[in-house]
Scaffold this motif. Structure first.
Motif, PDB file in Angstrom:
ATOM      1  N   ASN A  97     -42.142  61.256  -8.364  1.00 10.02           N
ATOM      2  CA  ASN A  97     -41.855  62.620  -8.785  1.00 10.02           C
ATOM      3  C   ASN A  97     -40.686  62.571  -9.771  1.00 10.02           C
ATOM      4  O   ASN A  97     -39.618  62.066  -9.427  1.00 10.02           O
ATOM      5  CB  ASN A  97     -41.496  63.467  -7.568  1.00 10.02           C
ATOM      6  N   PRO A  98     -40.845  63.107 -10.981  1.00 12.84           N
ATOM      7  CA  PRO A  98     -39.766  63.044 -11.973  1.00 12.84           C
ATOM      8  C   PRO A  98     -38.518  63.821 -11.567  1.00 12.84           C
ATOM      9  O   PRO A  98     -37.454  63.602 -12.130  1.00 12.84           O
ATOM     10  CB  PRO A  98     -40.391  63.637 -13.240  1.00 12.84           C
ATOM     11  N   ASN A  99     -38.625  64.691 -10.583  1.00 14.63           N
ATOM     12  CA  ASN A  99     -37.477  65.484 -10.142  1.00 14.63           C
ATOM     13  C   ASN A  99     -36.756  64.881  -8.942  1.00 14.63           C
ATOM     14  O   ASN A  99     -35.931  65.539  -8.323  1.00 14.63           O
ATOM     15  CB  ASN A  99     -37.933  66.914  -9.827  1.00 14.63           C
ATOM     16  N   THR A 100     -37.059  63.631  -8.630  1.00 15.12           N
ATOM     17  CA  THR A 100     -36.413  62.948  -7.519  1.00 15.12           C
ATOM     18  C   THR A 100     -34.935  62.721  -7.832  1.00 15.12           C
ATOM     19  O   THR A 100     -34.571  62.389  -8.969  1.00 15.12           O
ATOM     20  CB  THR A 100     -37.115  61.587  -7.266  1.00 15.12           C
ATOM     21  N   GLU A 101     -34.089  62.894  -6.837  1.00 15.18           N
ATOM     22  CA  GLU A 101     -32.653  62.636  -6.965  1.00 15.18           C
ATOM     23  C   GLU A 101     -32.444  61.141  -7.235  1.00 15.18           C
ATOM     24  O   GLU A 101     -33.202  60.304  -6.764  1.00 15.18           O
ATOM     25  CB  GLU A 101     -31.964  63.099  -5.667  1.00 15.18           C
ATOM     26  N   SER A 102     -31.415  60.803  -7.998  1.00  8.33           N
ATOM     27  CA  SER A 102     -31.241  59.437  -8.498  1.00  8.33           C
ATOM     28  C   SER A 102     -31.192  58.374  -7.400  1.00  8.33           C
ATOM     29  O   SER A 102     -31.847  57.338  -7.514  1.00  8.33           O
ATOM     30  CB  SER A 102     -30.004  59.347  -9.384  1.00  8.33           C
ATOM     31  N   ARG A 103     -30.436  58.599  -6.348  1.00  7.21           N
ATOM     32  CA  ARG A 103     -30.359  57.577  -5.291  1.00  7.21           C
ATOM     33  C   ARG A 103     -31.697  57.455  -4.558  1.00  7.21           C
ATOM     34  O   ARG A 103     -32.083  56.379  -4.142  1.00  7.21           O
ATOM     35  CB  ARG A 103     -29.214  57.872  -4.338  1.00  7.21           C
ATOM     36  N   ALA A 104     -32.406  58.564  -4.440  1.00  6.20           N
ATOM     37  CA  ALA A 104     -33.740  58.511  -3.831  1.00  6.20           C
ATOM     38  C   ALA A 104     -34.704  57.729  -4.724  1.00  6.20           C
ATOM     39  O   ALA A 104     -35.604  57.050  -4.221  1.00  6.20           O
ATOM     40  CB  ALA A 104     -34.258  59.917  -3.561  1.00  6.20           C
ATOM     41  N   MET A 105     -34.515  57.818  -6.038  1.00 12.70           N
ATOM     42  CA  MET A 105     -35.309  56.992  -6.949  1.00 12.70           C
ATOM     43  C   MET A 105     -35.080  55.514  -6.648  1.00 12.70           C
ATOM     44  O   MET A 105     -36.031  54.731  -6.546  1.00 12.70           O
ATOM     45  CB  MET A 105     -34.940  57.273  -8.410  1.00 12.70           C
ATOM     46  N   ALA A 106     -33.820  55.146  -6.516  1.00 10.16           N
ATOM     47  CA  ALA A 106     -33.490  53.748  -6.232  1.00 10.16           C
ATOM     48  C   ALA A 106     -34.093  53.311  -4.890  1.00 10.16           C
ATOM     49  O   ALA A 106     -34.614  52.194  -4.768  1.00 10.16           O
ATOM     50  CB  ALA A 106     -31.968  53.547  -6.228  1.00 10.16           C
ATOM     51  N   GLU A 107     -34.029  54.186  -3.897  1.00  9.93           N
ATOM     52  CA  GLU A 107     -34.630  53.885  -2.588  1.00  9.93           C
ATOM     53  C   GLU A 107     -36.138  53.660  -2.718  1.00  9.93           C
ATOM     54  O   GLU A 107     -36.699  52.759  -2.110  1.00  9.93           O
ATOM     55  CB  GLU A 107     -34.370  55.034  -1.604  1.00  9.93           C
ATOM     56  N   GLU A 108     -36.777  54.504  -3.531  1.00  9.36           N
ATOM     57  CA  GLU A 108     -38.222  54.387  -3.716  1.00  9.36           C
ATOM     58  C   GLU A 108     -38.580  53.070  -4.407  1.00  9.36           C
ATOM     59  O   GLU A 108     -39.542  52.408  -4.031  1.00  9.36           O
ATOM     60  CB  GLU A 108     -38.731  55.569  -4.560  1.00  9.36           C
ATOM     61  N   ILE A 109     -37.810  52.701  -5.413  1.00  2.80           N
ATOM     62  CA  ILE A 109     -38.064  51.437  -6.111  1.00  2.80           C
ATOM     63  C   ILE A 109     -37.816  50.272  -5.166  1.00  2.80           C
ATOM     64  O   ILE A 109     -38.569  49.289  -5.172  1.00  2.80           O
ATOM     65  CB  ILE A 109     -37.201  51.330  -7.389  1.00  2.80           C
ATOM     66  N   LEU A 110     -36.812  50.366  -4.328  1.00  2.00           N
ATOM     67  CA  LEU A 110     -36.567  49.324  -3.337  1.00  2.00           C
ATOM     68  C   LEU A 110     -37.777  49.171  -2.420  1.00  2.00           C
ATOM     69  O   LEU A 110     -38.227  48.051  -2.147  1.00  2.00           O
ATOM     70  CB  LEU A 110     -35.312  49.684  -2.518  1.00  2.00           C
ATOM     71  N   GLY A 111     -38.346  50.278  -1.969  1.00  4.16           N
ATOM     72  CA  GLY A 111     -39.557  50.232  -1.154  1.00  4.16           C
ATOM     73  C   GLY A 111     -40.734  49.638  -1.903  1.00  4.16           C
ATOM     74  O   GLY A 111     -41.535  48.882  -1.344  1.00  4.16           O
ATOM     75  N   ASP A 112     -40.850  49.976  -3.188  1.00  6.38           N
ATOM     76  CA  ASP A 112     -41.924  49.396  -4.007  1.00  6.38           C
ATOM     77  C   ASP A 112     -41.762  47.886  -4.119  1.00  6.38           C
ATOM     78  O   ASP A 112     -42.751  47.145  -4.085  1.00  6.38           O
ATOM     79  CB  ASP A 112     -41.938  50.000  -5.407  1.00  6.38           C
ATOM     80  N   PHE A 113     -40.525  47.425  -4.285  1.00  3.53           N
ATOM     81  CA  PHE A 113     -40.296  45.983  -4.330  1.00  3.53           C
ATOM     82  C   PHE A 113     -40.842  45.330  -3.056  1.00  3.53           C
ATOM     83  O   PHE A 113     -41.516  44.299  -3.118  1.00  3.53           O
ATOM     84  CB  PHE A 113     -38.803  45.654  -4.452  1.00  3.53           C
ATOM     85  N   GLU A 114     -40.538  45.922  -1.914  1.00  5.95           N
ATOM     86  CA  GLU A 114     -41.005  45.368  -0.647  1.00  5.95           C
ATOM     87  C   GLU A 114     -42.523  45.356  -0.588  1.00  5.95           C
ATOM     88  O   GLU A 114     -43.137  44.370  -0.147  1.00  5.95           O
ATOM     89  CB  GLU A 114     -40.412  46.161   0.521  1.00  5.95           C
ATOM     90  N   GLU A 115     -43.137  46.423  -1.048  1.00  4.90           N
ATOM     91  CA  GLU A 115     -44.594  46.512  -1.046  1.00  4.90           C
ATOM     92  C   GLU A 115     -45.196  45.480  -2.001  1.00  4.90           C
ATOM     93  O   GLU A 115     -46.167  44.797  -1.671  1.00  4.90           O
ATOM     94  CB  GLU A 115     -45.024  47.930  -1.429  1.00  4.90           C
TER      95      GLU A 115
END
Length: 159
Positions: A97-115
């Motif tokens: 979601n382009p409206n995601t808060e910045s730290r939540a973006m980083a959290e999401e990318i961290l999860g993607d790395f794990e996936e």
């Protein structure tokens, strides 16, 4: 005596298993790449400079690797998935979601790395089981690099 047709030393079933695993890597990497572009363009706030720069670094690596994965699929005579409808249907990594808060973006990318690391390991296991050292070597290098990116982003998040 029946003979099985082999290409590059792999029978058609072995080759197809490798192709299928690489197409799953490809679909998820494409979704991950698109999310990185989305977040790079749309990050705002105090973390802007750090995240904007790192998301670009990550998506630059991703686009090169996506091409290499598609080429590995072609090496085995397969057709890489190349439509977003395929990616959306097959990938487990979701759009961002382009409206995601910045730290939540980083959290999401961290999860993607794990996936993504999970998909690398699955594809490595399949390729290794068939003696496909080329695919194993490529994916092990991606794994090593993404593990480092995961560690650095996790540390940046204070985890």
């Amino acid at each position: 005596m029946t003979t099985t047709s082999k290409s590059l030393g792999f029978d058609s079933e072995e080759g197809q298993e490798i192709i299928d695993s690489l197409n799953l890597v490809l679909a998820n990497y494409q979704m991950h790449y698109q999310k990185l572009r989305n977040f790079h363009w749309n990050v705002v706030g105090d973390d802007f400079f750090d995240l904007h720069e790192n998301f670009e670094l990550y998506y630059t690596k991703a686009v090169e690797r996506i091409d290499e994965i598609a080429e590995r699929i072609r090496i085995f005579g397969g057709t890489p998935w190349s439509n977003f409808s395929d990616y959306l249907r097959e990938a487990t990594i979701q759009e961002g979601n382009p409206n995601t808060e910045s730290r939540a973006m980083a959290e999401e990318i961290l999860g993607d790395f794990e996936e993504m690391l999970g998909y690398f390991i699955e594809a490595i296991d399949i390729a290794s089981g068939h003696g496909d050292t080329g695919t194993v070597t490529v994916l092990q290098e991606y794994t090593k690099d993404m593990e480092k990116d995961h560690w650095m982003l996790r540390s940046w998040l204070g985890k």
